[in-house]
Design an enzyme around this catalytic site. Structure first.
Site, PDB file in Angstrom:
ATOM      1  N   ARG A 187       0.859  -1.186   0.000  1.00 36.24           N
ATOM      2  CA  ARG A 187       0.000   0.000   0.000  1.00 36.24           C
ATOM      3  C   ARG A 187       0.900   1.242   0.000  1.00 36.24           C
ATOM      4  NH1 ARG A 187      -3.503  -2.873  -1.399  1.00 36.24           N
ATOM      5  NH2 ARG A 187      -5.566  -3.202  -0.481  1.00 36.24           N
ATOM      6  N   GLU A 235      -3.771   7.573  -5.044  1.00 31.38           N
ATOM      7  CA  GLU A 235      -3.961   6.840  -6.299  1.00 31.38           C
ATOM      8  C   GLU A 235      -5.190   7.366  -7.015  1.00 31.38           C
ATOM      9  OE1 GLU A 235      -3.859   2.624  -5.529  1.00 31.38           O
ATOM     10  OE2 GLU A 235      -1.843   2.729  -4.719  1.00 31.38           O
ATOM     11  N   HIS A 276      -1.175   0.072  -9.697  1.00 31.89           N
ATOM     12  CA  HIS A 276      -1.770  -0.878  -8.742  1.00 31.89           C
ATOM     13  C   HIS A 276      -2.358  -2.098  -9.476  1.00 31.89           C
ATOM     14  CE1 HIS A 276      -3.621  -1.004  -4.443  1.00 31.89           C
ATOM     15  NE2 HIS A 276      -3.337  -2.228  -4.883  1.00 31.89           N
TER      16      HIS A 276
HETATM   17  C1  DGY Z   1      -5.492  -6.171  -2.689  1.00 29.33           C
HETATM   18  O1  DGY Z   1      -6.161  -7.167  -2.971  1.00 29.33           O
HETATM   19  O2  DGY Z   1      -5.435  -5.725  -1.543  1.00 29.33           O
HETATM   20  C2  DGY Z   1      -4.707  -5.555  -3.798  1.00 29.33           C
HETATM   21  O3  DGY Z   1      -4.109  -4.387  -3.466  1.00 29.33           O
HETATM   22  C3  DGY Z   1      -5.494  -5.460  -5.073  1.00 29.33           C
HETATM   23  O4  DGY Z   1      -5.536  -6.752  -5.554  1.00 29.33           O
END
Ligand code: DGY
Length: 330
Positions: free
Chosen positions: A240, A269, A288
């Site tokens: 993240r 984002e 992402h």
């Molecule tokens: C998640 O699943 O947390 C990812 O960041 C997106 O697949």
């Protein structure tokens, strides 16, 4: 009996939409962009189920606006966009999609690592811009991956899969986790646990982040941490964005405090187009997409549909992050 109403905040795999439509009266948001906040609030007013994405802020206000909500099924393994405490207090079950994206995300993490170390995007640009005049002994020199030290921050499913890939490259793998040590994996996979993040940062040639975003991990990697890293180090983040202090990252990359970074996630984002990070050649930024393979996104969609449908039926979703919410159900 009328079917329960649900709102699905984006188009996902048809297989999953068909499952939901068979079990509920579904409203689907068709746009590429997420529903604006006021629209989202309006849509949850009368629904019992919400299938949300990580771009939807599922907070107390939203839950207050949707008093009939029983289940929030988040289409992601991470659920930092959902206020779990509030959901639990209100008896709203929250589902997520763990497991099915582990290997795909680890593959992409490794792709970022390889691409930054070997300057793949710079090389592609160089060729396409017509700069390839001859074979050059000194052009586009990168860093070796084989036999380098990989430092994994966090020891969850994805971190361990990245470690597995690193073994194929004869890397030395060290890891640090403040919450989970795994002697079995240390033994089986030849991992070395290091006693602190500082130790990991000072030893690693590549640092890859695999922790969840929580108040404790917000800006876990900031100016102090960059100062501990090698000037040849490469940072990879497919977890993240806010785990890394992006301003500090920019300074570290610009000043040569670290060599490069490969990011699948950013603090905001999408990353704003005026972000100084976008001016640097030594950073690769993907939008992402670490879990974005056809098969994995379909599996995530089906899992999210199963969680949603179970919650609508007052059953525990197969992947539920707050089963204790059932005790607070009205
Ligand atoms: C998640 O699943 O947390 C990812 O960041 C997106 O697949």
């Amino acid at each position: 009996m009328p079917k329960p109403k649900v709102f699905v905040t984006r188009r996902i795999a048809q297989e999953a939409l068909d499952m939901i439509a068979a079990a509920a009266e579904m409203e689907l948001w068709h746009d590429e962009l997420p529903p604006p906040r006021d629209v989202l609030l309006d849509k949850v007013r009368n629904v019992e189920g919400l299938l949300s994405l990580l771009t939807d802020n599922v907070d107390a206000e939203l839950m207050e606006t949707g008093p009939k909500l029983k289940i929030v099924s988040n289409f992601a393994v991470g659920y930092d966009n959902v206020d779990i405490t509030q959901a639990t207090q209100r008896g709203i079950l929250v589902g997520n999609t763990p497991g099915v994206l582990t290997e795909t995300t680890a593959d992409f993490t490794f792709a970022l690592l390889l691409a930054t170390a070997r300057r793949l995007l710079e090389a592609d640009n160089y060729t396409k811009k017509g700069n390839w005049n001859t074979w050059g002994p000194m052009i586009l020199l990168g860093r070796d991956i084989h036999h380098a030290t990989l430092g994994i921050v966090g020891c969850g499913r994805i971190g361990l899969e990245v470690a597995k890939r690193a073994r194929g490259f004869d890397m030395e793998v060290i890891y640090y986790s403040s919450t989970r040590r795994s002697p079995e994996e240390e033994e089986n996979m030849g991992l070395e646990f290091v006693p602190s993040l500082a130790t990991l940062l000072s030893r690693a040639d590549f640092v890859t982040i695999h922790v969840a975003l929580t108040p404790e991990t917000h800006h876990l990697i900031s100016a102090t941490e960059f100062a501990r890293m090698k000037p040849t180090a490469i940072l990879i983040n497919a977890a993240r964005g806010p785990i890394v202090d992006q301003q500090a990252l920019y300074q570290a990359l610009k000043s040569g405090q670290i060599l490069a970074a490969g990011l699948d996630v950013t603090e905001n984002e999408p990353i704003p187009l005026d972000s100084p990070l976008l001016t640097l050649d030594n950073v690769i930024i993907a939008p992402h997409i670490a879990s974005a393979s056809v098969v994995t996104r379909t599996k995530m969609a089906v899992m999210a549909a199963e969680n949603l449908i179970a919650g609508l039926r007052d059953e525990q979703p197969p992947n539920c992050v707050n089963p204790e919410a059932a005790e607070h159900q009205r």
